[in-house]
Design a protein around this motif. Structure first.
Motif, PDB file in Angstrom:
ATOM      1  N   GLU A   1       0.835  -1.199   0.000  1.00  0.00           N
ATOM      2  CA  GLU A   1       0.000   0.000   0.000  1.00  0.00           C
ATOM      3  C   GLU A   1       0.865   1.242   0.000  1.00  0.00           C
ATOM      4  O   GLU A   1       1.963   1.257   0.568  1.00  0.00           O
ATOM      5  CB  GLU A   1      -0.897   0.042   1.243  1.00  0.00           C
TER       6      GLU A   1
ATOM      7  N   GLN B   1      -1.506   3.725   4.475  1.00  0.00           N
ATOM      8  CA  GLN B   1      -1.285   2.669   5.461  1.00  0.00           C
ATOM      9  C   GLN B   1      -2.001   2.965   6.780  1.00  0.00           C
ATOM     10  O   GLN B   1      -2.469   4.088   7.019  1.00  0.00           O
ATOM     11  CB  GLN B   1       0.222   2.478   5.668  1.00  0.00           C
ATOM     12  N   ASP B   2      -2.083   1.962   7.624  1.00  0.00           N
ATOM     13  CA  ASP B   2      -2.798   2.071   8.898  1.00  0.00           C
ATOM     14  C   ASP B   2      -1.852   2.592   9.973  1.00  0.00           C
ATOM     15  O   ASP B   2      -0.926   1.913  10.398  1.00  0.00           O
ATOM     16  CB  ASP B   2      -3.349   0.699   9.298  1.00  0.00           C
ATOM     17  N   TYR B   3      -2.114   3.815  10.409  1.00  0.00           N
ATOM     18  CA  TYR B   3      -1.288   4.450  11.433  1.00  0.00           C
ATOM     19  C   TYR B   3      -1.934   4.411  12.821  1.00  0.00           C
ATOM     20  O   TYR B   3      -1.352   4.899  13.779  1.00  0.00           O
ATOM     21  CB  TYR B   3      -1.002   5.905  11.051  1.00  0.00           C
ATOM     22  N   GLY B   4      -3.146   3.899  12.902  1.00  0.00           N
ATOM     23  CA  GLY B   4      -3.867   3.928  14.164  1.00  0.00           C
ATOM     24  C   GLY B   4      -4.581   5.240  14.399  1.00  0.00           C
ATOM     25  O   GLY B   4      -5.614   5.292  15.057  1.00  0.00           O
ATOM     26  N   LYS B   5      -4.032   6.317  13.847  1.00  0.00           N
ATOM     27  CA  LYS B   5      -4.637   7.640  13.876  1.00  0.00           C
ATOM     28  C   LYS B   5      -4.575   8.206  12.462  1.00  0.00           C
ATOM     29  O   LYS B   5      -3.694   7.832  11.683  1.00  0.00           O
ATOM     30  CB  LYS B   5      -3.885   8.584  14.832  1.00  0.00           C
TER      31      LYS B   5
END
Length: 462
Positions: free
Chosen positions: A294, A299-303
């Motif tokens: 990706e 991407q998945d940063y959590g925030k």
């Protein structure tokens, strides 16, 4: 000096250019003390039509053409196409060495051709040229210093006097004929081509649509912009090197790449009030800097990381120790929450705050036209104020700002690459000044032209 909510208009005669600027501009005036001024009062005066039909400048200024696309270099090679970002480095006897990016894809009119030892991917069409300019303003040599890269847009100088050339693409090996992955930053030495052999991508600094960088000379932290023009929005990043400020090649030792998170601000375009400031800034580690599956920004940063449309120019503020960056424009139909015609942001690493310094608007917004003549490459004049390269439709200019916050037109490109009935003028790019402040260098993107401009820079009145 705070100019919030005041608008200053500048119109170039016959060109139809209207730019409104509102904001706090005091932080943007960092004139070199030896030059003794803090920016022109009202600009440098009206432009004088160039009899040669190439570049209009104010009275007293003159230009020299240093390089042109398609001509034969002194070394026998052909000058490549698509002149973009550029850095100026002091040379002996008050001369200058320029490192110029070529934003070439494999389909460029004239691709960059480098010696095999300075070629990253033989299928790549981009790279950099190095030009040696004497104090007299005469270019005495020009050669390719990096080849085999892709769509080299802008970049930035390092404190140890090298150039970081940025690839504005996310193409992997196998796409568009490439044999290697692209979307990286490469380091180029202006003085020693032996150091430019075996080009090595700085992979830890991320693989994404890079635009520009600004390096903190005190900590070695590198700030990076992402010129993303498809969803999701691009972001602003910082790279924490493992071996900061250790000179050429030290960035190859890796480090940590982080993305900007401003609480409750996922999209920079929602901020319309110059002087708006945000605290509680966080930097989130990028899970996969190589973007193997990706894009970095997706991407998945959590925030939610904070993004903006076309985050482009960047520079380091020597006086205040802050990183500046530009969002060239934003349009709702292109993914932003609101429209704007250019923002200048300042990140203060000590206070951990982000502040909107300047915002550009049109008196009559035209959201149906996504190509606004917005700021792209930007540099600080050693005499104070911003010098901004336009990249849009119609006439293309170098714009400046006065100490009072007014926008003035400094140069107009007259080289038409369209037709008489439908003129199209090449984007201006790569603005930078010589170390002694006497010469401003910049490019026309298409057709590729590199100019050196001299004149009465310390003139206070137009």
């Amino acid at each position: 000096m705070s100019l919030s909510r005041r608008q200053f208009l500048s119109r170039s005669a016959g060109a139809g250019l209207v730019v409104a600027v509102a904001g706090s501009v005091d932080a943007l005036f960092t004139a070199a003390p030896a030059l003794g001024v803090s920016g022109p009062d009202v600009g440098y005066g009206p432009l004088v039509p160039d009899p040669a039909g190439m570049l209009d400048l104010p009275v007293g200024f003159r230009y020299t053409v240093l390089s042109r696309e398609g001509t034969v270099r002194p070394d026998g090679g052909i000058v490549p196409s698509r002149f973009d970002g550029m850095g100026a480095f002091a040379d002996k006897a008050r001369g200058t060495r320029l490192v110029r990016n070529h934003e070439c894809s494999p389909t460029a009119t004239i691709r960059v051709v480098a010696p095999p030892e300075r070629t990253y991917d033989p299928a790549g069409g981009g790279g950099t040229s190095t030009i040696v300019v004497k104090a007299s303003g005469r270019a005495v040599s020009e050669h390719v210093s990096l080849g085999g890269t892709a769509i080299n847009c802008s970049g930035g100088p390092t404190p140890w006097r090298t150039w970081l050339a940025c690839e504005e693409t996310e193409d992997k090996a196998g796409k568009n004929g490439y044999t290697k992955d692209h979307g990286f930053i490469f380091e180029v030495d202006p003085y020693d081509d032996a150091r430019n052999t075996d080009p090595t991508p700085l992979t830890a600094m991320g693989r994404f649509q890079h635009e520009a960088v600004a390096v903190d000379p005190h900590t070695g932290i590198v700030y990076e912009t992402e010129d993303a023009f498809v969803a999701p929005l691009g972001s602003f990043y910082r790279f924490l090197p493992n071996r900061p400020l250790r000179g050429h090649g030290s960035l190859r030792a890796g480090g940590v790449l982080q993305a900007l998170h401003v609480p409750d601000l996922p999209d920079l375009s929602v901020v319309t009030e110059a002087g708006s400031s945000f605290s509680g800034i966080e930097w989130l580690d990028v899970p996969d800097p190589l973007a193997t599956t990706e894009s970095v920004r997706a991407q998945d940063y959590g925030k939610p990381i904070t993004g903006g449309y076309k985050i482009e120019g960047a520079w380091w503020g020597e006086k205040d120790g802050c990183a500046y960056f530009v969002s060239s424009f934003a349009r709702r139909e292109l993914g932003s929450v609101r429209d704007h015609d250019g923002q200048v942001w300042r990140y203060d690493p000590r206070a951990k705050t982000l502040r909107l310094e300047t915002i550009f608007t049109r008196p009559t917004p035209a959201p149906e036209n996504p190509e606004f003549d917005a700021p792209d490459n930007i540099c600080m004049s050693p005499y104070g104020g911003l010098m901004m390269c336009e990249d849009g439709v119609g006439d293309q200019h170098i714009l400046g700002t006065t100490a009072g916050g007014e926008v003035f037109v400094f140069a107009r490109n007259r080289v038409n690459v369209g037709t008489a009935e439908d003129p199209e003028y090449g984007e201006l790019a790569g603005a930078t000044f010589s170390a002694d402040g006497r010469t401003m260098f910049f490019n026309v993107y298409n057709p590729g032209i590199t100019y050196a401009v001299t004149g009465p820079w310390n003139r206070r009145q137009g």
